[in-house]
Design a protein around this motif. Structure first.
Motif, PDB file in Angstrom:
ATOM      1  N   TRP A  82       0.810  -1.211   0.000  1.00  7.17           N
ATOM      2  CA  TRP A  82       0.000   0.000   0.000  1.00  7.17           C
ATOM      3  C   TRP A  82       0.849   1.269   0.000  1.00  7.17           C
ATOM      4  O   TRP A  82       0.440   2.292  -0.547  1.00  7.17           O
ATOM      5  N   SER A  83       2.037   1.221   0.574  1.00  8.40           N
ATOM      6  CA  SER A  83       2.892   2.412   0.512  1.00  8.40           C
ATOM      7  C   SER A  83       3.404   2.628  -0.911  1.00  8.40           C
ATOM      8  O   SER A  83       3.545   3.767  -1.361  1.00  8.40           O
ATOM      9  N   LEU A  84       3.668   1.538  -1.630  1.00  8.74           N
ATOM     10  CA  LEU A  84       4.050   1.681  -3.040  1.00  8.74           C
ATOM     11  C   LEU A  84       2.909   2.252  -3.868  1.00  8.74           C
ATOM     12  O   LEU A  84       3.105   3.151  -4.692  1.00  8.74           O
ATOM     13  N   ILE A  85       1.702   1.739  -3.639  1.00  4.04           N
ATOM     14  CA  ILE A  85       0.533   2.229  -4.381  1.00  4.04           C
ATOM     15  C   ILE A  85       0.274   3.693  -4.052  1.00  4.04           C
ATOM     16  O   ILE A  85       0.006   4.503  -4.945  1.00  4.04           O
ATOM     17  N   SER A  86       0.370   4.060  -2.778  1.00  6.91           N
ATOM     18  CA  SER A  86       0.115   5.460  -2.411  1.00  6.91           C
ATOM     19  C   SER A  86       1.190   6.386  -2.967  1.00  6.91           C
ATOM     20  O   SER A  86       0.895   7.503  -3.397  1.00  6.91           O
ATOM     21  N   GLY A  87       2.445   5.937  -2.984  1.00  7.33           N
ATOM     22  CA  GLY A  87       3.512   6.756  -3.572  1.00  7.33           C
ATOM     23  C   GLY A  87       3.288   7.008  -5.051  1.00  7.33           C
ATOM     24  O   GLY A  87       3.461   8.130  -5.540  1.00  7.33           O
ATOM     25  N   MET A  88       2.878   5.954  -5.764  1.00  8.22           N
ATOM     26  CA  MET A  88       2.585   6.137  -7.193  1.00  8.22           C
ATOM     27  C   MET A  88       1.376   7.040  -7.389  1.00  8.22           C
ATOM     28  O   MET A  88       1.373   7.886  -8.287  1.00  8.22           O
ATOM     29  N   GLY A  89       0.357   6.877  -6.558  1.00  4.77           N
ATOM     30  CA  GLY A  89      -0.829   7.728  -6.665  1.00  4.77           C
ATOM     31  C   GLY A  89      -0.515   9.192  -6.408  1.00  4.77           C
ATOM     32  O   GLY A  89      -1.010  10.076  -7.108  1.00  4.77           O
ATOM     33  N   ILE A  90       0.319   9.448  -5.400  1.00  7.80           N
ATOM     34  CA  ILE A  90       0.703  10.830  -5.090  1.00  7.80           C
ATOM     35  C   ILE A  90       1.490  11.430  -6.245  1.00  7.80           C
ATOM     36  O   ILE A  90       1.249  12.562  -6.663  1.00  7.80           O
ATOM     37  N   GLY A  91       2.421  10.650  -6.794  1.00  6.66           N
ATOM     38  CA  GLY A  91       3.227  11.153  -7.909  1.00  6.66           C
ATOM     39  C   GLY A  91       2.396  11.454  -9.142  1.00  6.66           C
ATOM     40  O   GLY A  91       2.561  12.487  -9.790  1.00  6.66           O
ATOM     41  N   VAL A  92       1.468  10.563  -9.477  1.00 10.40           N
ATOM     42  CA  VAL A  92       0.620  10.767 -10.651  1.00 10.40           C
ATOM     43  C   VAL A  92      -0.321  11.946 -10.440  1.00 10.40           C
ATOM     44  O   VAL A  92      -0.495  12.786 -11.326  1.00 10.40           O
ATOM     45  N   THR A  93      -0.927  12.019  -9.242  1.00 14.07           N
ATOM     46  CA  THR A  93      -1.849  13.123  -8.962  1.00 14.07           C
ATOM     47  C   THR A  93      -1.126  14.463  -8.996  1.00 14.07           C
ATOM     48  O   THR A  93      -1.625  15.435  -9.574  1.00 14.07           O
TER      49      THR A  93
END
Length: 108
Positions: A82-93
């Motif tokens: 989930w930290s990987l998914i959230s990091g990617m989500g933050i970067g894309v957003t």
């Protein structure tokens, strides 16, 4: 009613004029600096928290495996994912918001 008449006149004319006035959405120049700062700080803090979540997840995995606590290791693995998914989500957003902000400023 006059907009409807003007639209009908526009459609019937041989050399139509544009019935929709030009519009360029822009933020005031005073907001461009603070908006960029807020976006940068938000993305930086969010990514730092995602990294800390990943590190604590790996620590839980290590402790769980070494102390034979399967539940702790499983939760640690979920935290890493989930930290990987959230990091990617933050970067894309962040990238999308910053791109649309720059496009609205005409800096394309």
């Amino acid at each position: 009613m006059s907009q409807m008449m003007e639209t009908l006149n526009f459609l019937a004319a041989k050399k139509p004029k544009n019935p929709i006035p030009g519009f360029n959405p822009e933020l005031p120049g005073a907001l461009s600096g603070p908006t960029g700062t807020i976006l940068s700080w938000t993305a930086g803090v969010g990514l730092a928290m995602a990294v800390l979540g990943g590190l604590s997840g790996w620590a839980c995995v290590a402790i769980g495996h070494n102390s034979e606590r399967g539940g702790l290791a499983a939760r640690g693995k979920q935290a890493v994912v989930w930290s990987l998914i959230s990091g990617m989500g933050i970067g894309v957003t962040y990238s999308l918001v910053w791109t649309f902000f720059r496009l609205s400023q005409g800096q394309g």
